[in-house]
Design a protein around this motif. Structure first.
Motif, short mmCIF file in Angstrom:
data_model
loop_
_atom_site.label_atom_id
_atom_site.label_comp_id
_atom_site.label_asym_id
_atom_site.label_seq_id
_atom_site.Cartn_x
_atom_site.Cartn_y
_atom_site.Cartn_z
N GLY A 1 75.59 17.35 36.94
CA GLY A 1 75.13 16.60 38.10
C GLY A 1 76.27 16.15 38.99
O GLY A 1 76.03 15.71 40.13
N ILE A 2 77.50 16.23 38.52
CA ILE A 2 78.66 15.74 39.26
C ILE A 2 79.42 16.90 39.90
O ILE A 2 79.85 17.83 39.21
CB ILE A 2 79.62 14.95 38.33
CG1 ILE A 2 78.89 13.79 37.66
CG2 ILE A 2 80.84 14.45 39.10
CD1 ILE A 2 79.69 13.08 36.58
N ALA B 1 76.35 3.39 38.50
CA ALA B 1 77.49 4.26 38.22
C ALA B 1 77.38 5.57 39.00
O ALA B 1 78.37 6.10 39.50
CB ALA B 1 77.57 4.56 36.72
N LYS B 2 76.17 6.09 39.12
CA LYS B 2 75.93 7.31 39.90
C LYS B 2 76.29 7.08 41.36
O LYS B 2 76.95 7.93 41.99
CB LYS B 2 74.47 7.75 39.78
CG LYS B 2 74.13 9.02 40.56
CD LYS B 2 72.67 9.37 40.40
CE LYS B 2 72.35 10.71 41.07
NZ LYS B 2 72.64 10.71 42.52
N THR B 3 75.88 5.95 41.90
CA THR B 3 76.18 5.64 43.29
C THR B 3 77.68 5.57 43.53
O THR B 3 78.19 6.08 44.54
CB THR B 3 75.53 4.30 43.69
OG1 THR B 3 74.11 4.41 43.55
CG2 THR B 3 75.86 3.92 45.13
N GLN B 4 78.40 4.94 42.61
CA GLN B 4 79.85 4.82 42.75
C GLN B 4 80.51 6.20 42.69
O GLN B 4 81.36 6.53 43.52
CB GLN B 4 80.43 3.91 41.65
CG GLN B 4 79.82 2.53 41.55
CD GLN B 4 79.93 1.72 42.82
OE1 GLN B 4 80.87 1.89 43.59
NE2 GLN B 4 78.98 0.83 43.05
N MET B 5 80.11 7.00 41.71
CA MET B 5 80.72 8.32 41.53
C MET B 5 80.47 9.21 42.75
O MET B 5 81.36 9.96 43.18
CB MET B 5 80.15 8.99 40.27
CG MET B 5 80.78 10.34 39.94
SD MET B 5 82.50 10.24 39.38
CE MET B 5 82.25 9.83 37.64
N ASP B 6 79.29 9.12 43.31
CA ASP B 6 78.95 9.96 44.47
C ASP B 6 79.77 9.60 45.71
O ASP B 6 79.80 10.38 46.67
CB ASP B 6 77.45 9.84 44.79
CG ASP B 6 76.58 10.59 43.79
OD1 ASP B 6 77.10 11.46 43.07
OD2 ASP B 6 75.36 10.29 43.73
N GLN B 7 80.41 8.44 45.71
CA GLN B 7 81.21 8.03 46.86
C GLN B 7 82.68 8.44 46.74
O GLN B 7 83.46 8.20 47.66
CB GLN B 7 81.10 6.52 47.06
CG GLN B 7 79.70 6.07 47.48
CD GLN B 7 79.65 4.57 47.71
OE1 GLN B 7 80.24 4.05 48.66
NE2 GLN B 7 78.94 3.86 46.87
N TYR C 1 76.70 8.76 34.39
CA TYR C 1 76.20 9.19 35.70
C TYR C 1 74.70 9.43 35.66
O TYR C 1 73.97 9.13 36.61
CB TYR C 1 76.92 10.47 36.11
CG TYR C 1 76.54 11.02 37.47
CD1 TYR C 1 77.19 10.60 38.62
CD2 TYR C 1 75.54 11.99 37.60
CE1 TYR C 1 76.85 11.11 39.87
CE2 TYR C 1 75.19 12.50 38.83
CZ TYR C 1 75.85 12.06 39.96
OH TYR C 1 75.50 12.57 41.19
N ASN C 2 74.22 9.99 34.55
CA ASN C 2 72.81 10.35 34.43
C ASN C 2 71.93 9.26 33.83
O ASN C 2 70.73 9.47 33.66
CB ASN C 2 72.67 11.62 33.60
CG ASN C 2 73.08 12.87 34.36
OD1 ASN C 2 72.29 13.45 35.09
ND2 ASN C 2 74.35 13.26 34.22
N LYS D 1 83.80 0.02 35.41
CA LYS D 1 84.42 -1.08 36.15
C LYS D 1 85.42 -0.59 37.19
O LYS D 1 85.48 -1.11 38.30
CB LYS D 1 85.09 -2.05 35.18
CG LYS D 1 85.64 -3.30 35.84
CD LYS D 1 86.25 -4.26 34.81
CE LYS D 1 86.82 -5.49 35.50
NZ LYS D 1 87.43 -6.43 34.52
N GLU D 2 86.23 0.42 36.81
CA GLU D 2 87.24 0.88 37.75
C GLU D 2 86.63 1.57 38.97
O GLU D 2 87.14 1.43 40.10
CB GLU D 2 88.24 1.79 37.05
CG GLU D 2 87.67 3.06 36.44
CD GLU D 2 88.67 3.73 35.50
OE1 GLU D 2 89.60 3.05 35.01
OE2 GLU D 2 88.50 4.94 35.24
N GLN D 3 85.53 2.29 38.76
CA GLN D 3 84.85 2.91 39.90
C GLN D 3 84.25 1.86 40.83
O GLN D 3 84.33 1.98 42.06
CB GLN D 3 83.75 3.86 39.41
CG GLN D 3 84.24 5.18 38.85
CD GLN D 3 84.83 5.06 37.45
OE1 GLN D 3 84.50 4.12 36.72
NE2 GLN D 3 85.68 5.99 37.08
N ILE D 4 83.67 0.84 40.24
CA ILE D 4 83.10 -0.25 41.05
C ILE D 4 84.19 -0.94 41.86
O ILE D 4 84.02 -1.20 43.05
CB ILE D 4 82.38 -1.27 40.13
CG1 ILE D 4 81.15 -0.61 39.49
CG2 ILE D 4 81.97 -2.51 40.92
CD1 ILE D 4 80.50 -1.45 38.41
#
Length: 264
Positions: free
Chosen positions: A13-14, A63-69, A57-58, A178-181
């Motif tokens: 998905g990533i 977490a999905k929202t952060q990764m997608d950015q 992510y799934n 946490k780091e992605q946020i």
């Protein structure tokens, strides 16, 4: 204006960059070289993909929202390289770009001198990691460190300190998610060319965490080595996330295959 160009492949998905270690390191250097604070360009954010990331992510919407950015997601885990071959044999990721290697790859494969700010971990660990890197590489200039034990109310002051230090690369080692946020929440506050999430990278630089033997890394079994060294912390994480990550890769891979078949 410099535009980073790279291909991606969907893994679990990533969308994950199809870049090898040298190309990724040089891409980071070139982004920094072309960055102009006067252009008010936002930082180029780099996150990592591995089995743990796929599972989160799934299963976690935030977490999905952060990764997608993220502007680029790289293959931190050997499993991601292997997964990319399951449904994309002619479009697979060439090799693993582990964050624990990338922090060394950048000074090794990019000749220019870059300024770095290390954020995260214990005060003693991040300070020692900074010393090791600065002493190991003449072109790795450390302009600041900040431990990871702070709350959201302190983030504005921390971002101000980072901006004052004027790094080219900000490393953020706070652990997923946490780091992605932190990266996404503070992206607009930070006047840095590149931000890279790096998990527990500093502990490997200092030797507090041992790296797995090379044969285990190449076989995609570094997770097993880590679990054996810290079973209380990691056993249940891998016992849950590894099977879930495989399921997610199969689910997304089959969906892509069905879409391709419908188009044809």
């Amino acid at each position: 204006m410099f535009e980073p160009i790279f291909d991606t492949v969907n893994v679990g998905g990533i969308e994950t960059a199809r870049l090898g270690r040298k190309d990724l390191a040089r891409l980071v250097g070139n982004i920094c070289a072309h960055y102009s604070e006067q252009n008010k360009a936002q930082p180029f954010v780099i996150f990592s993909n591995n089995g743990h990331a796929i599972s989160i992510y799934n299963s976690d919407a935030e977490a999905k929202t952060q990764m997608d950015q993220a502007d680029l997601v790289h293959a931190d885990g050997q499993s991601v390289v292997s997964f990319s071959r399951w449904f994309n044999k002619g479009n697979a990721i060439p090799e693993r770009t582990a964050t624990t290697d990338m922090i060394h790859d950048i000074p090794n494969f990019y000749e220019g001198t870059l300024k770095h700010f290390l954020l995260g971990g214990k005060e003693s660990s991040v300070t020692k990691a900074a010393d090791v890197l600065a002493q190991s590489y003449p072109n790795f200039q450390v302009v600041g460190v900040q431990h990871g034990y702070f709350n959201e109310a302190e983030e504005t002051a921390i971002c101000d300190a980072i901006n004052a230090a004027k790094p080219d690369v900000l490393w953020v080692g706070l652990g997923k998610p946490k780091e992605q946020i932190f990266c996404i929440r503070n992206k607009q506050r930070l006047n840095v060319p590149v931000i890279i999430s790096c998990g527990g990278c500093y502990n490997y630089i200092t030797g507090e965490y041992p790296r797995a033997p090379m044969w285990m890394q190449k076989a995609g079994m570094e997770w097993l080595f880590r679990m054996a060294n810290d079973p209380k912390k990691l056993f249940w994480r891998y016992a849950v996330t590894n099977p879930h990550a495989i399921y997610c890769v199969l689910k997304h891979g089959r969906a892509q295959k069905n879409v391709a078949a419908d188009v044809n």
